[in-house]
Motif scaffolding. Structure first.
Motif, short mmCIF file in Angstrom:
data_model
loop_
_atom_site.label_atom_id
_atom_site.label_comp_id
_atom_site.label_asym_id
_atom_site.label_seq_id
_atom_site.Cartn_x
_atom_site.Cartn_y
_atom_site.Cartn_z
N MET A 1 0.85 -1.18 0.00
CA MET A 1 0.00 0.00 0.00
C MET A 1 0.88 1.23 0.00
SD MET A 1 -3.03 1.13 2.62
CE MET A 1 -2.05 0.82 4.07
N LYS A 2 0.45 2.21 -0.77
CA LYS A 2 1.15 3.50 -0.79
C LYS A 2 0.11 4.60 -0.68
CE LYS A 2 4.80 6.00 -3.18
NZ LYS A 2 5.67 6.02 -4.36
N ILE A 3 0.39 5.56 0.18
CA ILE A 3 -0.58 6.61 0.50
C ILE A 3 -0.01 7.95 0.10
CG2 ILE A 3 -1.98 7.60 2.34
CD1 ILE A 3 -1.32 5.00 3.93
N TYR A 4 -0.80 8.75 -0.59
CA TYR A 4 -0.36 10.07 -1.02
C TYR A 4 -0.90 11.20 -0.14
CZ TYR A 4 1.54 8.41 -5.46
OH TYR A 4 2.29 7.82 -6.43
N LEU A 5 -2.06 11.02 0.47
CA LEU A 5 -2.75 12.17 1.05
C LEU A 5 -2.41 12.43 2.51
CD1 LEU A 5 -6.33 11.77 -0.44
CD2 LEU A 5 -4.43 13.14 -1.28
N TYR A 6 -1.68 11.52 3.16
CA TYR A 6 -1.56 11.64 4.59
C TYR A 6 -0.11 11.68 5.06
CZ TYR A 6 -6.45 10.45 4.26
OH TYR A 6 -7.77 10.44 3.93
N PHE A 7 0.79 12.25 4.25
CA PHE A 7 2.20 12.26 4.59
C PHE A 7 2.47 12.94 5.92
CE2 PHE A 7 3.17 9.99 1.20
CZ PHE A 7 3.73 10.55 0.06
N PHE A 8 1.72 13.97 6.25
CA PHE A 8 2.01 14.72 7.47
C PHE A 8 2.04 13.81 8.68
CE2 PHE A 8 2.27 18.32 10.18
CZ PHE A 8 1.56 17.98 11.31
N TYR A 9 1.10 12.89 8.76
CA TYR A 9 1.03 12.00 9.91
C TYR A 9 2.25 11.09 9.97
CZ TYR A 9 -3.85 13.39 10.20
OH TYR A 9 -5.00 14.09 10.30
N PHE A 10 2.71 10.62 8.81
CA PHE A 10 3.77 9.65 8.77
C PHE A 10 5.12 10.26 9.11
CE2 PHE A 10 0.92 7.61 5.52
CZ PHE A 10 0.52 6.60 6.38
N PRO A 274 3.37 -14.58 -9.31
CA PRO A 274 2.86 -15.72 -8.53
C PRO A 274 1.39 -16.05 -8.75
CG PRO A 274 3.20 -13.81 -7.11
CD PRO A 274 3.77 -13.45 -8.45
N PHE A 275 0.61 -15.16 -9.38
CA PHE A 275 -0.83 -15.41 -9.55
C PHE A 275 -1.18 -15.48 -11.03
CE2 PHE A 275 -0.06 -12.89 -5.69
CZ PHE A 275 -0.46 -13.81 -4.73
N ALA A 276 -0.25 -16.05 -11.81
CA ALA A 276 -0.38 -16.03 -13.28
C ALA A 276 -1.59 -16.81 -13.76
CB ALA A 276 0.89 -16.60 -13.91
N ASN A 277 -2.07 -17.78 -13.01
CA ASN A 277 -3.24 -18.54 -13.44
C ASN A 277 -4.53 -17.74 -13.34
OD1 ASN A 277 -1.67 -20.76 -14.01
ND2 ASN A 277 -1.98 -21.73 -12.01
N GLU A 278 -4.47 -16.59 -12.71
CA GLU A 278 -5.66 -15.74 -12.62
C GLU A 278 -5.43 -14.45 -13.40
OE1 GLU A 278 -7.36 -17.70 -8.48
OE2 GLU A 278 -6.80 -15.59 -8.46
N LYS A 279 -4.77 -13.45 -12.79
CA LYS A 279 -4.56 -12.20 -13.52
C LYS A 279 -3.75 -11.26 -12.65
CE LYS A 279 -8.37 -9.34 -11.76
NZ LYS A 279 -8.71 -10.14 -10.59
N TYR A 280 -3.41 -10.12 -13.21
CA TYR A 280 -3.11 -8.93 -12.43
C TYR A 280 -3.99 -7.83 -12.99
CZ TYR A 280 -0.96 -5.13 -9.93
OH TYR A 280 -0.77 -4.06 -9.09
N GLY A 281 -4.35 -6.84 -12.16
CA GLY A 281 -5.21 -5.79 -12.66
C GLY A 281 -5.31 -4.60 -11.73
N HIS A 282 -6.10 -3.62 -12.17
CA HIS A 282 -6.31 -2.38 -11.41
C HIS A 282 -7.79 -2.01 -11.43
CE1 HIS A 282 -2.14 -1.97 -13.06
NE2 HIS A 282 -1.87 -1.58 -11.82
N CYS A 283 -8.25 -1.46 -10.33
CA CYS A 283 -9.54 -0.78 -10.25
C CYS A 283 -9.28 0.68 -9.87
CB CYS A 283 -10.46 -1.40 -9.20
SG CYS A 283 -11.22 -2.96 -9.68
N ALA A 284 -9.70 1.60 -10.72
CA ALA A 284 -9.47 3.01 -10.43
C ALA A 284 -10.41 3.49 -9.33
CB ALA A 284 -9.69 3.83 -11.70
N ALA A 285 -9.87 4.31 -8.42
CA ALA A 285 -10.67 4.89 -7.33
C ALA A 285 -9.93 6.11 -6.81
CB ALA A 285 -10.90 3.88 -6.21
N PRO A 286 -10.63 7.15 -6.37
CA PRO A 286 -9.98 8.38 -5.89
C PRO A 286 -9.52 8.27 -4.44
CG PRO A 286 -12.35 8.65 -5.82
CD PRO A 286 -12.11 7.29 -6.42
N MET A 287 -8.64 7.31 -4.18
CA MET A 287 -8.25 7.00 -2.80
C MET A 287 -7.00 7.74 -2.34
SD MET A 287 -6.84 3.14 -3.48
CE MET A 287 -6.95 2.73 -1.75
N GLY A 288 -6.30 8.44 -3.23
CA GLY A 288 -5.10 9.14 -2.82
C GLY A 288 -3.91 8.22 -2.62
#
Length: 635
Positions: A1-10, A274-288
């Motif tokens: 996981m990578k977060i863009y919106l909450y750097f101040f806390y980290f 490691p999950f080649a029998n299924e897929k890799y993919g992305h779902c777009a969402a405004p999560m920051g």
């Protein structure tokens, strides 16, 4: 996981000393999770969901007449069944108790079925179990889940114990007909449902940790590309649920397509995807930022480093998962370092070096704190996902381990074999340390005591001067944290010379004050400490001086030895006797001589049988260390 919106806390979070692991509930040992089936209705305008979850559990304890699942108190439970029969239940304090009318049989599987619903709620920030938000840039609402670290229970009944991965899972998401729902696994079917709705039936048959199950719902368009399985050559689907808005694909297609190159790179450096029998993919969402849901990352943009980070989690985090979030380094440290690898192999040396410099700067913002999450902070989301400590200092540690190993074939071989050993399971930081020691034969005790469990980093003050043919260098350091005042480490020193090639020498730092004398001919214009940013540190001062007390106050010896001569070392002070003397190659790795001076005022080191070349002489009195460059040649 990578977060863009909450750097101040980290960046400004610090912690105390590393503590033992936080305890887990006794009931976690009652059963083993075998399977989840989540069958719910959802929408892109609300966080409300309703439906049913089936949890298959294999009993591992005798005498049980109840089973416990974790389930948030704000979820409403309509009914509970055990193997298809309604049972009484109690829902309180984040737990759901399902009571059986008979004693459950050990080693037998039972299915707990829960009919439940979640009411709509306001957005509670990045770590909400379910979030609904409009992406204002594209005028599109999205509903998505994010369960890490302990929020899965706030949208489905589960057991939030990282070592207990489900063997497989189904996620059936029913949505209005104009929407799509993305989730981990393979889309086995899209089934028409009443009221013009569609049920997206996703199935994964790989072991999966509870927090890696997810869904995202929106007005999606599907954009699919393929890459090749590094092992078999078979095609691997890269399935992307992107916003169904004019211009979105055109703006992002080239970045999405780099996923092919990244999968190819990581498949070579680590293991085949490691999950080649299924897929890799992305779902777009405004999560920051992004979240590495198994085989289907939820992501806010297709920035190169964000895609690289989340993809790397499919190996570090998903294939091998941290055994507890106190060891989140297994997930975040390696995934963050994979950003560097992506730049190193697919970008440029300049970009990779700049990235590591920035990473060191961010990591040193936390003057205290360890990579390991101490027990008292084990449930603190902001401490677990500290950008400065878990991500940046974590990545710096991986780079440092690469430096210690000093051989990329061995380093990447270590990563591959570690992933093989712990595949589809969990590991701690100590698991990696112990495995790395066994694989490389290198003692990593100081490394982990100082950088993983220890707090802070070294802070150096450095002065140097040119004295005839020699360069004299004084390095003093302390720790940024009082709890860790000494860092034993190797350190590269680069001597820049006008009209001549640079000279790079690796020296060991064993004490807080080190004095070095190097035979560096020519005009030395500048010295650089750790030019490739392998050692996390701060340099408070690096100055050229005209004079300072030299190591000749401690010992005297020649720096040039003819072929048939031995090396004579004279101790200048009575107090400098009983020293340890060591003669090595210029990198400080191959040891030719290792002796003790005893009480002698003068000691002779036999060098007549050694080949011509440069050597380093180390003299250590238990408090300070002196290192001098020795040249042997027949001139």
């Amino acid at each position: 996981m990578k977060i863009y919106l909450y750097f101040f806390y980290f960046f400004f979070y610090t912690c105390g000393h590393a503590q033992p692991y936080a305890p887990v509930p006794d009931w976690y040992q009652d059963y083993d999770i075998k399977f989840y089936k989540i069958d719910i209705e959802a929408d892109h305008m609300t966080t409300a969901i309703k439906g049913k979850a089936d949890v298959v559990a294999a009993i591992e304890k005798t005498g049980l007449d109840r089973l416990i699942l974790e389930l948030g108190d704000h979820l409403h439970v309509d009914s509970v069944w055990l193997d298809g029969n309604p049972v009484s239940f109690r829902h309180a304090d984040g737990l759901l108790y399902a009571y059986s009318s008979f004693v459950l049989t050990e080693n037998q599987d039972y299915t707990i079925s829960v009919s439940y619903s979640v009411a709509d709620k306001k957005n509670e920030g990045f770590f909400s179990a379910i979030t609904n938000r409009k992406d204002d840039s594209w005028n599109i609402p999205v509903t998505w889940t994010l369960s890490q670290p302990y929020n899965a229970k706030n949208w489905f009944p589960c057991k939030q114990h990282l070592p207990d991965k489900a063997d497989s899972a189904y996620l059936f998401i029913t949505v209005p007909g104009h929407l799509k729902a993305g989730a981990p696994g393979i889309l086995s079917s899209v089934t028409p449902m009443p009221d013009n709705k569609l049920r997206y039936e996703w199935k994964t048959r790989y072991p999966v940790a509870y927090y890696l199950l997810s869904f995202a719902v929106s007005e999606y368009r599907e954009y699919n590309i393929y890459t090749s399985n590094e092992q078999t050559g078979d095609p691997v689907l890269i399935q992307n649920y992107i916003y169904d808005r004019d211009g979105y694909l055109e703006n992002n297609q080239s970045w999405i397509d780099t996923t092919r190159s990244l999968i190819g790179l990581y498949s070579k450096l680590f293991l085949p995807y490691p999950f080649a029998n299924e897929k890799y993919g992305h779902c777009a969402a405004p999560m920051g930022g992004g979240m590495e849901h198994q085989t289907m990352t939820t992501i806010s943009s297709f920035d190169f480093l964000l895609v690289a980070h989340e993809l790397a989690h499919q190996w570090f985090g998903n294939l091998v998962t941290c055994a507890s979030f106190q060891d989140v380094w297994i997930n975040e440290g390696f995934a963050t370092y994979s950003e560097y690898l992506a730049l190193e192999y697919l970008g440029s040396a300049r970009k990779a070096t700049r990235w590591m410099l920035d990473t060191h700067e961010m990591a040193t913002w936390s003057k205290q704190g360890s990579i390991f999450i101490p027990k008292e902070s084990a449930n603190d989301i902001w401490r677990i996902f500290s950008m400065s400590l878990s991500y940046k200092k974590g990545a710096a540690l991986v780079h440092y381990i690469r430096y210690i190993i000093n051989d990329d074939e061995t380093f990447f071989g270590l990563l591959r074999e570690f992933l093989k050993k712990y595949a589809f399971s969990v590991a701690t930081g100590m698991d990696f340390k112990n495995f790395a020691q066994e694989y490389t034969g290198i003692d990593l005790t100081h490394c982990f005591d100082q950088w993983y469990f220890g707090e802070g980093h070294p802070v150096f003050g450095i002065s140097w001067r040119k004295n005839g043919p020699n360069v004299e260098l004084l390095l003093e350091h302390t720790g940024s944290s009082k709890s860790n005042p000494l860092f034993i480490t190797d350190l590269d020193i680069c001597f820049n010379r006008s009209g001549a090639n640079d000279t790079l020498i690796r020296v060991p730092i064993l004490t807080n004050k080190e004095f070095f004398v190097f035979d560096i001919p020519g005009n030395v214009t500048e010295i650089k400490i750790d030019p490739y940013y392998y050692v996390l540190k701060e340099i408070q001062s690096l100055v050229k001086v005209k004079d300072f007390p030299t190591a000749d106050d401690m010992i005297q010896c020649d720096t040039y030895i003819k072929r048939r001569q031995n090396l004579m070392v004279n101790f200048s002070k009575e107090t400098e006797r009983n020293c340890r003397l060591k003669l090595t190659d210029p990198q400080g790795t191959k040891v030719y001589l290792d002796v003790s001076s005893g009480k002698k005022r003068t000691i002779t080191l036999p060098m007549e049988d050694l080949p011509d070349g440069n050597y380093l002489l180390y003299v250590n009195n238990g408090k300070d260390q002196y290192i001098r460059n020795i040249l042997k040649a027949n001139k």
